[in-house]
Design a protein around this motif. Structure first.
Motif, mmCIF file in Angstrom:
data_model
loop_
_atom_site.group_PDB
_atom_site.id
_atom_site.type_symbol
_atom_site.label_atom_id
_atom_site.label_comp_id
_atom_site.label_asym_id
_atom_site.label_seq_id
_atom_site.Cartn_x
_atom_site.Cartn_y
_atom_site.Cartn_z
ATOM 1 N N SER A 1 3.657 -3.455 -1.350
ATOM 2 C CA SER A 1 3.148 -2.490 -0.559
ATOM 3 C C SER A 1 4.088 -2.529 0.306
ATOM 4 N N LEU A 2 4.603 -3.543 1.055
ATOM 5 C CA LEU A 2 5.427 -3.305 2.542
ATOM 6 C C LEU A 2 6.820 -2.606 1.869
ATOM 7 N N ASP B 1 8.402 -8.915 9.968
ATOM 8 C CA ASP B 1 8.860 -9.409 8.564
ATOM 9 C C ASP B 1 10.126 -9.984 8.375
ATOM 10 N N ARG B 2 10.009 -11.437 7.198
ATOM 11 C CA ARG B 2 10.924 -11.960 7.078
ATOM 12 C C ARG B 2 11.682 -11.690 5.536
ATOM 13 N N ILE C 1 8.771 -10.013 3.512
ATOM 14 C CA ILE C 1 7.374 -10.425 3.588
ATOM 15 C C ILE C 1 6.746 -10.538 4.615
ATOM 16 N N SER C 2 5.404 -10.045 4.914
ATOM 17 C CA SER C 2 4.918 -10.179 5.931
ATOM 18 C C SER C 2 4.902 -11.633 7.065
ATOM 19 N N GLU D 1 0.880 -12.410 4.217
ATOM 20 C CA GLU D 1 -0.426 -10.805 3.287
ATOM 21 C C GLU D 1 0.607 -9.898 3.018
ATOM 22 N N GLU D 2 1.551 -9.046 3.784
ATOM 23 C CA GLU D 2 2.062 -8.414 2.275
ATOM 24 C C GLU D 2 3.463 -8.819 1.668
#
Length: 279
Positions: A113-114, A148-149, A196-197, A201-202
């Motif tokens: 969902s990110l 975010d990475r 990715i967070s 988590e996301e």
């Protein structure tokens, strides 16, 4: 041989006859091994090839997929690899049997969902040390998502290998470099990017970042070809000259000339007045 873990009426692991028992995500599963003597139909052959093509594509990137599809299998008995295989078999193939292949822009290596990467692209730096990824940073991006990475992956179709980074640059940096084997720098490559967070988590849907075609060896310049041809001719002439000298060398003291005609010792007649030895 199968093993009964909980007595005669409990689950078993292993093979008994044409049955195979095993445990999958805490559930006991029994399957029957099928057997047929019929030749496979065209749809079956097509399905076999689809499975082979997708497996060859995904098998070298399982660490990436494990993170990419982790949120899709939460609360189910499915695993991340099978989830990725199922999606790409359905949505990322092109062609008809026996010419089925991966449609790389449609392949998906993560789902979530990110917010995905905006306008990603790749390029080859002149240093030839790696592949550079770039993406845009939205102006109204929430502060929390600036860090975010980036997860980067490059797939090489010819060798069926991949290189990846699971925790790269932050989103707000807008660029990152993925280092690869120098022997693959001239090969065809297909690139993907995911965000990715920081805590995992996301995760976002993966985005196709582009393709770089295989480098074609450039033909030699015309001058270099002419120079090599001249050198070859000179070498050939030098190799012939010693052979010619053996036949043209002039006679000299101590040199024995070759006799080309036999000597006729009786070509002069004996004088008639010579009847015997002198007294």
């Amino acid at each position: 041989m199968g093993n009964l873990n909980n007595g005669l009426f409990g689950a078993f692991n292993g093979r008994v006859g044409n049955l195979v028992g095993y445990t999958l995500h805490g559930k006991n599963v029994i399957r029957m091994i099928g057997h047929t003597t019929k030749s496979p139909t065209l749809p079956k052959l097509a399905n076999y090839q689809k499975m082979t093509v997708v497996n060859e594509f995904l098998v070298r990137m399982q660490d990436f997929i494990k993170l990419g599809f982790q949120h899709e299998v939460i609360g189910t008995d499915r695993n991340t690899y099978n989830e990725a295989l199922s999606y790409n078999k359905k949505h990322a193939l092109t062609g008809e049997y026996p010419n089925i292949s991966i449609d790389y822009p449609k392949a998906m290596l993560s789902k979530g969902s990110l917010r995905p990467a905006d306008q990603p692209g790749i390029s080859k730096p002149d240093s030839r040390l790696g592949i550079e990824f770039k993406w845009e940073m939205p102006e109204k991006m929430l502060t929390g998502h600036r860090n975010d990475r980036a997860m980067l992956l490059i797939y090489f179709p010819e060798s069926k290998t991949s290189y990846s980074s699971l925790s790269g640059a932050r989103r707000h940096e807008g660029t990152d470099t993925l280092y690869i084997d120098g022997n693959l720098y001239g090969a065809q490559m297909e690139a993907y990017i995911t965000f990715i967070s920081p805590g995992g988590e996301e995760i976002s849907d993966s985005v196709y970042a582009g393709s770089i075609a295989k480098e074609i060896e450039k033909p030699e310049p015309e001058k270099e070809i002419l120079k090599k041809t001249e050198n070859t001719e000179n070498d050939r002439n030098q190799a012939v000259k010693p052979h010619q000298a053996r036949h043209k060398a002039p006679a000299s003291p101590g040199y024995c000339a070759q006799i080309t005609q036999p000597l006729n010792l009786f070509q002069h007649s004996i004088p008639k007045n010579l009847s015997g030895p002198p007294s």
